[in-house]
Every structure is written in structure tokens, then in C-alpha cells.
Design an enzyme around this catalytic site. Sequence first.
Site, short mmCIF file in Angstrom:
data_model
loop_
_atom_site.label_atom_id
_atom_site.label_comp_id
_atom_site.label_asym_id
_atom_site.label_seq_id
_atom_site.Cartn_x
_atom_site.Cartn_y
_atom_site.Cartn_z
N HIS A 4 0.83 -1.20 0.00
CA HIS A 4 0.00 0.00 0.00
C HIS A 4 0.87 1.26 0.00
O HIS A 4 0.64 2.18 -0.79
CB HIS A 4 -0.92 0.00 1.23
CG HIS A 4 -1.69 1.26 1.41
ND1 HIS A 4 -2.92 1.47 0.83
CD2 HIS A 4 -1.40 2.40 2.09
CE1 HIS A 4 -3.35 2.68 1.16
NE2 HIS A 4 -2.44 3.26 1.92
N GLU A 5 1.85 1.30 0.88
CA GLU A 5 2.72 2.48 0.95
C GLU A 5 3.54 2.64 -0.33
O GLU A 5 3.78 3.75 -0.78
CB GLU A 5 3.63 2.40 2.17
CG GLU A 5 2.90 2.39 3.51
CD GLU A 5 1.92 3.54 3.68
OE1 GLU A 5 2.14 4.62 3.09
OE2 GLU A 5 0.93 3.36 4.41
N HIS B 255 1.70 4.43 -2.94
CA HIS B 255 1.78 5.90 -2.88
C HIS B 255 3.00 6.40 -3.66
O HIS B 255 2.94 7.45 -4.31
CB HIS B 255 1.87 6.37 -1.44
CG HIS B 255 0.58 6.28 -0.68
ND1 HIS B 255 -0.60 6.76 -1.19
CD2 HIS B 255 0.30 5.77 0.54
CE1 HIS B 255 -1.57 6.55 -0.31
NE2 HIS B 255 -1.05 5.95 0.74
#
Length: 220
Positions: free
Chosen positions: A92-93, A96
Amino acid sequence: MALMLMLVVMLLSLIVQQTLSAKFRKYSKVGINASGAEISAKMLGDNGISDVRITSVNGTLTDHYNPSNKTINLSDSVFSQRNIAAAAVAAHETGHSIQDATAYGPLRLRSALVPVVSFANNTVQWILLAGVLILQFTPSLLYVGIALFALSTLFSLVTLPVEIDASRRAVAWLEASGVADYETLPMAKDALKWAAYTYVIAALGSLATLFYYIGLARRD
């Protein structure tokens, strides 16, 4: 009405936080063959990104991507652990960082809002308090506080598509790369779904608070 909504949001926030913690504890017991740091490194490589550093930070669920210095900051438990919960968070990170590399519009808008929102958050509570205290004399200060708080609400709303898109990218990569299989992929989806709910609740809470202060100003 706004006050009642604020109370409901507070209750929902507690439920979501408790459920999220339980989900991550549960899925942290399901092992895989790569650590969070390794997941991020592979995902970056698969997307041709070479200018992002992966670091370890203290805390639990303190993971975040910092576009200003291009670092993926993974909490201790995510950075080194080999389980599907850590993989979901790391992916998920990293999602980004891919948003940043591809100039994803909502992320760019959120990043542009950060300095303004930081200033607003440092002053808005005092301005709102003073505005309420002198409301019977003049509503102008309360309106200033409402305007500043509206910026924080906008930030919360802009954050929603950023977080949802990062989770979408994470799940797609976990499946395509083979890191997650038919058994673990639903776990990653579930963990990220509950993490996304925290941002939804935050946005609803911010909206409810904004409506509350607007209601106060209109009573004057």
C-alpha cells in the site's frame, strides 16, 4: 443533528480501530516468503522506480510514504516481518510512491495542501474557541475558524481517493507478482479495506464537525 452525527462517528471510529487492530493481529500470523521491506523493493523495481528509499520507523501502523524526500517509511513490525499483513501495508505504501512517480492528481493536490493544512491545524482550535466565546458580539472570528477548518475537511476528502487507489495498486501487484495467492489475497484485501475505513470515518467526522460550527454561526 450535527452533534448527533459527531457522536455516531466517534462510535464508528472506535469500532473500526478495534476491528482493524484485530484484523492485523490475525493476518500477521499468516506467513509468506518476503518481508515488508523486500515487498516494497520488488514492487518499486517492477515499476521502474529507483529514487525511493525504504526506511524503518518506530511504532505500530505508523507506516507512511513521504513525497517530499521520497521515502517509504515502514513500521518495525512491517519492515522486517514476513506475513500477509506486513505485505499488504508495504505494498500500500509503495502504491503511494507509484502515485508520486506517475503524478497522480489527488496525491499532488494533497501534497500541495499539506503546508496550508498544517498551519490551519495549529491555529484553528483556538480561533474556533475564541469565535464561540465572542459569538454574541460578532460572528466574524468564528467564520474565520470555519474557513480554516474547511481546509482540513477538504484535506480529509482528498485523502480518500489517494488511499483507495494505493490499496487498489497494492492488491493488483500482490496478485500479479504471485506474492499473494488464492488464500492470502483475500486477507490482504480485507486488511486494506478496514484501513481505508479509518479514512472514511475521519472524513465523516471532519464534515460533521464542520457542519456543527456552521450551525453555531447561523444561530447568531
